[in-house]
Design an enzyme around this catalytic site. Structure first.
Site, PDB file in Angstrom:
ATOM      1  N   GLU A  50      -8.511  -6.648 -15.115  1.00  9.86           N
ATOM      2  CA  GLU A  50      -8.040  -5.340 -16.031  1.00  9.86           C
ATOM      3  C   GLU A  50      -6.362  -5.473 -15.938  1.00  9.86           C
ATOM      4  OE1 GLU A  50      -9.747  -3.484 -18.004  1.00  9.86           O
ATOM      5  OE2 GLU A  50      -7.583  -3.116 -18.343  1.00  9.86           O
ATOM      6  N   PHE A  51      -6.003  -5.406 -17.140  1.00 13.00           N
ATOM      7  CA  PHE A  51      -4.477  -5.500 -17.227  1.00 13.00           C
ATOM      8  C   PHE A  51      -3.904  -4.114 -17.616  1.00 13.00           C
ATOM      9  CE2 PHE A  51      -5.977  -9.612 -18.089  1.00 13.00           C
ATOM     10  CZ  PHE A  51      -5.028 -10.356 -17.321  1.00 13.00           C
TER      11      PHE A  51
ATOM     12  N   LYS B  42      -4.598 -13.060 -13.393  1.00 13.44           N
ATOM     13  CA  LYS B  42      -4.230 -11.690 -13.078  1.00 13.44           C
ATOM     14  C   LYS B  42      -3.201 -11.487 -12.187  1.00 13.44           C
ATOM     15  CE  LYS B  42      -4.234  -7.373 -12.678  1.00 13.44           C
ATOM     16  NZ  LYS B  42      -3.856  -6.553 -13.565  1.00 13.44           N
TER      17      LYS B  42
ATOM     18  N   PHE C 118       4.733 -11.996 -12.667  1.00 17.63           N
ATOM     19  CA  PHE C 118       5.673 -12.218 -13.803  1.00 17.63           C
ATOM     20  C   PHE C 118       6.453 -10.929 -13.871  1.00 17.63           C
ATOM     21  CE2 PHE C 118       6.164 -16.481 -16.047  1.00 17.63           C
ATOM     22  CZ  PHE C 118       5.644 -17.203 -14.832  1.00 17.63           C
TER      23      PHE C 118
ATOM     24  N   CYS D  47      -0.555  -2.125  -7.392  1.00 11.13           N
ATOM     25  CA  CYS D  47      -0.591  -3.489  -7.590  1.00 11.13           C
ATOM     26  C   CYS D  47       0.424  -4.393  -7.338  1.00 11.13           C
ATOM     27  CB  CYS D  47      -1.121  -3.551  -8.957  1.00 11.13           C
ATOM     28  SG  CYS D  47      -2.736  -2.928  -9.463  1.00 11.13           S
TER      29      CYS D  47
ATOM     30  N   LYS E  65       5.487   6.184 -11.133  1.00  9.51           N
ATOM     31  CA  LYS E  65       6.206   6.223 -12.498  1.00  9.51           C
ATOM     32  C   LYS E  65       5.579   7.357 -13.260  1.00  9.51           C
ATOM     33  CE  LYS E  65       3.616   3.570 -15.582  1.00  9.51           C
ATOM     34  NZ  LYS E  65       2.875   2.578 -16.024  1.00  9.51           N
TER      35      LYS E  65
HETATM   36  P1  NAD Z   1      -9.485   2.960  -6.221  1.00 10.32           P
HETATM   37  O1  NAD Z   1      -9.313   2.865  -4.840  1.00 10.32           O
HETATM   38  O2  NAD Z   1      -8.852   4.085  -7.164  1.00 10.32           O
HETATM   39  O3  NAD Z   1     -10.868   2.728  -6.559  1.00 10.32           O
HETATM   40  C1  NAD Z   1     -11.918   2.022  -5.872  1.00 10.32           C
HETATM   41  C2  NAD Z   1     -13.155   2.860  -5.394  1.00 10.32           C
HETATM   42  O4  NAD Z   1     -14.212   1.856  -5.106  1.00 10.32           O
HETATM   43  C3  NAD Z   1     -13.076   3.875  -4.490  1.00 10.32           C
HETATM   44  O5  NAD Z   1     -13.437   5.098  -5.135  1.00 10.32           O
HETATM   45  C4  NAD Z   1     -13.785   3.499  -3.418  1.00 10.32           C
HETATM   46  O6  NAD Z   1     -14.762   4.612  -2.853  1.00 10.32           O
HETATM   47  C5  NAD Z   1     -14.994   2.568  -4.261  1.00 10.32           C
HETATM   48  N1  NAD Z   1     -15.868   1.769  -3.399  1.00 10.32           N
HETATM   49  C6  NAD Z   1     -15.352   0.683  -2.536  1.00 10.32           C
HETATM   50  N2  NAD Z   1     -16.504   0.213  -1.985  1.00 10.32           N
HETATM   51  C7  NAD Z   1     -17.529   0.678  -2.499  1.00 10.32           C
HETATM   52  C8  NAD Z   1     -19.046   0.231  -2.403  1.00 10.32           C
HETATM   53  N3  NAD Z   1     -19.356  -0.600  -1.625  1.00 10.32           N
HETATM   54  N4  NAD Z   1     -19.798   1.053  -3.269  1.00 10.32           N
HETATM   55  C9  NAD Z   1     -19.547   1.887  -4.180  1.00 10.32           C
HETATM   56  N5  NAD Z   1     -18.096   2.199  -4.186  1.00 10.32           N
HETATM   57  C10 NAD Z   1     -17.230   1.565  -3.498  1.00 10.32           C
HETATM   58  O7  NAD Z   1      -8.753   1.485  -6.793  1.00 10.32           O
HETATM   59  P2  NAD Z   1      -8.390   0.755  -8.220  1.00 10.32           P
HETATM   60  O8  NAD Z   1      -6.903   1.429  -8.473  1.00 10.32           O
HETATM   61  O9  NAD Z   1      -9.596   1.403  -9.002  1.00 10.32           O
HETATM   62  O10 NAD Z   1      -8.368  -0.628  -7.970  1.00 10.32           O
HETATM   63  C11 NAD Z   1      -9.637  -1.217  -8.188  1.00 10.32           C
HETATM   64  C12 NAD Z   1      -9.441  -2.742  -8.409  1.00 10.32           C
HETATM   65  O11 NAD Z   1      -8.779  -2.778  -9.742  1.00 10.32           O
HETATM   66  C13 NAD Z   1      -8.249  -3.428  -7.344  1.00 10.32           C
HETATM   67  O12 NAD Z   1      -8.735  -4.613  -7.094  1.00 10.32           O
HETATM   68  C14 NAD Z   1      -6.965  -3.300  -8.173  1.00 10.32           C
HETATM   69  O13 NAD Z   1      -6.121  -4.576  -7.501  1.00 10.32           O
HETATM   70  C15 NAD Z   1      -7.409  -3.677  -9.483  1.00 10.32           C
HETATM   71  N6  NAD Z   1      -6.739  -3.151 -10.431  1.00 10.32           N
HETATM   72  C16 NAD Z   1      -5.960  -1.887 -10.235  1.00 10.32           C
HETATM   73  C17 NAD Z   1      -5.092  -1.340 -11.470  1.00 10.32           C
HETATM   74  C18 NAD Z   1      -4.666   0.045 -11.320  1.00 10.32           C
HETATM   75  O14 NAD Z   1      -3.546   0.372 -12.211  1.00 10.32           O
HETATM   76  N7  NAD Z   1      -4.856   0.965 -10.247  1.00 10.32           N
HETATM   77  C19 NAD Z   1      -4.693  -1.964 -12.763  1.00 10.32           C
HETATM   78  C20 NAD Z   1      -5.450  -3.489 -12.628  1.00 10.32           C
HETATM   79  C21 NAD Z   1      -6.294  -3.780 -11.574  1.00 10.32           C
HETATM   80  C1  UDX Z   2       0.860  -2.738 -13.369  1.00 12.01           C
HETATM   81  C2  UDX Z   2       0.718  -3.895 -14.615  1.00 12.01           C
HETATM   82  O1  UDX Z   2       1.846  -3.358 -15.571  1.00 12.01           O
HETATM   83  C3  UDX Z   2      -0.693  -3.525 -15.300  1.00 12.01           C
HETATM   84  O2  UDX Z   2      -0.607  -4.828 -16.238  1.00 12.01           O
HETATM   85  C4  UDX Z   2      -1.768  -3.979 -14.102  1.00 12.01           C
HETATM   86  O3  UDX Z   2      -2.952  -3.950 -14.711  1.00 12.01           O
HETATM   87  C5  UDX Z   2      -1.501  -2.914 -12.815  1.00 12.01           C
HETATM   88  O4  UDX Z   2      -0.116  -3.253 -12.249  1.00 12.01           O
HETATM   89  P1  UDX Z   2       1.213   0.032 -12.981  1.00 12.01           P
HETATM   90  O5  UDX Z   2       1.447  -0.506 -11.657  1.00 12.01           O
HETATM   91  O6  UDX Z   2      -0.007   0.726 -13.555  1.00 12.01           O
HETATM   92  O7  UDX Z   2       0.674  -1.569 -13.831  1.00 12.01           O
HETATM   93  O8  UDX Z   2       2.611   0.428 -13.750  1.00 12.01           O
HETATM   94  P2  UDX Z   2       3.945  -0.608 -14.510  1.00 12.01           P
HETATM   95  O9  UDX Z   2       3.990  -0.116 -15.605  1.00 12.01           O
HETATM   96  O10 UDX Z   2       3.516  -1.895 -14.412  1.00 12.01           O
HETATM   97  O11 UDX Z   2       4.765  -0.160 -13.511  1.00 12.01           O
HETATM   98  C6  UDX Z   2       4.942  -0.696 -12.148  1.00 12.01           C
HETATM   99  C7  UDX Z   2       6.308  -0.203 -11.397  1.00 12.01           C
HETATM  100  O12 UDX Z   2       7.507  -1.109 -11.984  1.00 12.01           O
HETATM  101  C8  UDX Z   2       6.711   1.202 -11.446  1.00 12.01           C
HETATM  102  O13 UDX Z   2       6.947   1.803 -10.378  1.00 12.01           O
HETATM  103  C9  UDX Z   2       7.541   1.217 -12.671  1.00 12.01           C
HETATM  104  O14 UDX Z   2       8.217   2.411 -12.671  1.00 12.01           O
HETATM  105  C10 UDX Z   2       8.473   0.055 -12.481  1.00 12.01           C
HETATM  106  N1  UDX Z   2       9.127  -0.640 -13.583  1.00 12.01           N
HETATM  107  C11 UDX Z   2       8.365  -0.926 -14.716  1.00 12.01           C
HETATM  108  C12 UDX Z   2      10.529  -0.650 -13.485  1.00 12.01           C
HETATM  109  O15 UDX Z   2      11.200  -0.153 -12.394  1.00 12.01           O
HETATM  110  N2  UDX Z   2      11.264  -1.218 -14.636  1.00 12.01           N
HETATM  111  C13 UDX Z   2      10.478  -1.640 -15.716  1.00 12.01           C
HETATM  112  O16 UDX Z   2      11.288  -2.209 -16.679  1.00 12.01           O
HETATM  113  C14 UDX Z   2       9.029  -1.410 -15.860  1.00 12.01           C
END
Ligand code: NAD
Ligand code: UDX
Length: 448
Positions: A156-157, A216, A222, A272, A335
């Protein structure tokens, strides 16, 4: 078709809400072991703040979007299972502080293997080290059910704060699968078909599983690298009289460089960037690529340097002592437009300032007071408005770029402060010349 997503977090919740919104003929269940979180998804107060999310959830909930703790039941019923659980940095044992903790992913694989009797598509949505699909396959094989499942990668991005628009109009959707077998091809087609309900086919990329998993980590590395690069240059600007926003604008106009992710700041945060770079560094070391590992490690080192540099500047400008001084911190989320504080630069800066003896008062429009205290110190005060935080302060620190901080009445804030009044804009969102005119000693990042 029935989809089950394991993990109702920042990714599972919004991504599945979008699938439910765009595909009314698909039943989407988001399951989690955390009862409180599921109760919140089923209530008017969703567990995460994300612009536009509430409307979509309210429209589809209990029609084709369900939130439940009945994890096994929904896994068993599903045709397609997304694994969207946390993959935090491992805090113990081999790889501590770098490698990804894959325990939650393995837990999901075991649960899937235990309860499933018919064929399923299993999708890694979580960000995982390259070759994690092999680990999942091993678990399935261990239960003698290896042939039941097709394992795909679909990282997921989305970025927090813009998750809904990112999901609605993604730059691309990436799906990794095995196109060398008939079953693999069919699974890829099925998952492409889901997204193709709203994402144009040319924006859906299919690759092999390892490329997808690695892409990812590389995308985040990057993006973070660009932020660290411009932050490194901000130090050069301060030393030389150049202005980092002018430099960013000038270089960003080069279409080979591009304008995005060049905003100098107090340091990147979020759940992340650091985690995924550490994960990449660990993988490089595992593959014996020490120089490559060191290259990426620098991105994190510069981020730490930037936070420390900011704190040092505050201390130095306040005559090298913060004892008994009141410092107003505006913004605590990593952010704007999110309530997420994971790895927020504000955590580290507040801790260092408390250590220096400052009296910190924080205002953030979305972050919970208890969370702020828990992440910093019980001594930290939490205000319910910017004006309340700033009254009586020696200095103001802007640490999150919330829009409302651009609109504050800085003349009135200045009048309520101890003089000389200092302001440190850690996000370069304010007009420093205007602030100086009011009477502030005003500082930005990368501004001489
Ligand atoms: P999160 O901690 O918000 O959510 C994860 C959830 O999974 C929790 O609610 C937890 O209770 C649940 N869980 C764990 N083990 C379980 C199980 N066995 N059965 C059922 N539920 C279970 O995490 P998130 O921020 O949603 O991130 C999830 C993944 O996506 C990570 O690998 C992260 O790196 C990736 N990711 C996050 C972002 C972001 O912006 N947060 C963006 C892209 C990718
Ligand atoms: C990031 C990636 O952008 C997203 O594609 C991936 O799926 C999850 O990780 P996120 O962490 O939610 O997303 O926010 P992002 O907008 O990337 O910002 C990350 C951090 O960098 C923040 O603290 C933001 O304030 C900082 N940032 C971003 C800067 O300081 N300068 C910039 O120009 C951009």
């Amino acid at each position: 078709m029935k989809i089950c997503c394991i993990g109702a977090g920042y990714v599972g919740g919004p991504t599945m809400a979008m699938i439910a919104e765009k595909c009314h003929d698909i039943d989407v269940a988001v399951v989690d072991l955390n009862e409180q979180r599921i109760a919140a998804w089923n209530s008017p107060n969703l567990p995460i703040y994300e612009p536009g999310l509430q409307e979509i959830v309210e429209e589809r909930r209990d029609k084709n979007l369900f939130f439940s703790t009945e994890v096994k039941k929904y896994i068993k019923d599903a045709d397609v299972i997304f694994i969207s659980v946390g993959t935090p940095t491992k805090s113990y044992g081999i790889g501590a502080g770098q490698a990804a903790e894959l325990g939650y992913v393995e837990g999901c694989a075991r649960m899937i293997a235990e309860v499933c009797e018919g064929p399923k598509i299993v999708i890694e949505k979580s960000t995982v080290p390259v070759r994690t699909a092999e680990v999942i396959q091993n678990v399935f094989d261990g239960y003698e059910k290896g042939d039941l499942f097709e394992i795909l990668s679909n990282p997921e991005f989305l970025a927090e704060g813009t998750a809904i628009s990112d999901l609605e109009n993604p730059d691309r959707v990436l799906i990794g699968g095995d196109s060398t077998t008939e079953a693999g091809k069919k699974a890829l087609e099925t998952v492409v078909g889901i997204y193709n309900n709203w994402v144009p086919r040319e924006n859906i990329i299919t690759t092999n599983v390892w490329s997808s998993e690695l892409s990812k980590l590389v995308a985040n590395a990057f993006l973070a690298q660009r932020v660290s690069s411009i932050n490194a240059i901000s130090a050069v600007c301060e030393a030389s009289g150049a202005d980092v926003d002018e430099v960013a604008n000038a270089i960003g106009k080069d279409s080979r460089i591009g304008p995005k992710f060049l905003k100098s700041s107090v340091g990147f945060g979020g759940s992340c960037f650091q985690k995924d770079i550490l994960n990449l560094v660990y993988l490089c070391e595992h593959f014996g690529l020490a120089d490559v590992a060191e290259y990426w490690r620098q991105v994190i080192k510069i981020n730490e340097y930037q936070r420390k540099r900011f704190t040092r500047k505050v201390i130095h400008s306040l005559y090298n002592t913060l004892q008994g001084k009141r410092i107003a911190v505006l913004g605590f989320a990593f952010k704007k437009d999110t309530d997420d504080t994971r790895e927020s630069a504000a955590i580290y800066i507040c801790r260092d300032l408390v250590e220096e003896g400052a009296d910190i008062v924080v205002y953030d429009p979305q972050v919970d007071a208890e969370e702020i205290k828990g992440l910093t110190s019980e001594k930290v005060e939490v205000a319910s408005s910017a004006a309340e935080a700033v009254a009586g302060a020696h200095a103001v620190l802007v640490l999150t770029e919330w829009d409302e901080f651009k609109e504050l009445d800085y003349a009135a804030l200045y009048a309520s402060m101890v003089k000389p009044a200092h302001i440190f804009d850690g996000r370069n969102i304010l007009d420093l010349a205007e602030l100086e005119k009011i009477g502030f000693n005003a500082f930005g990042i990368g501004k001489a």
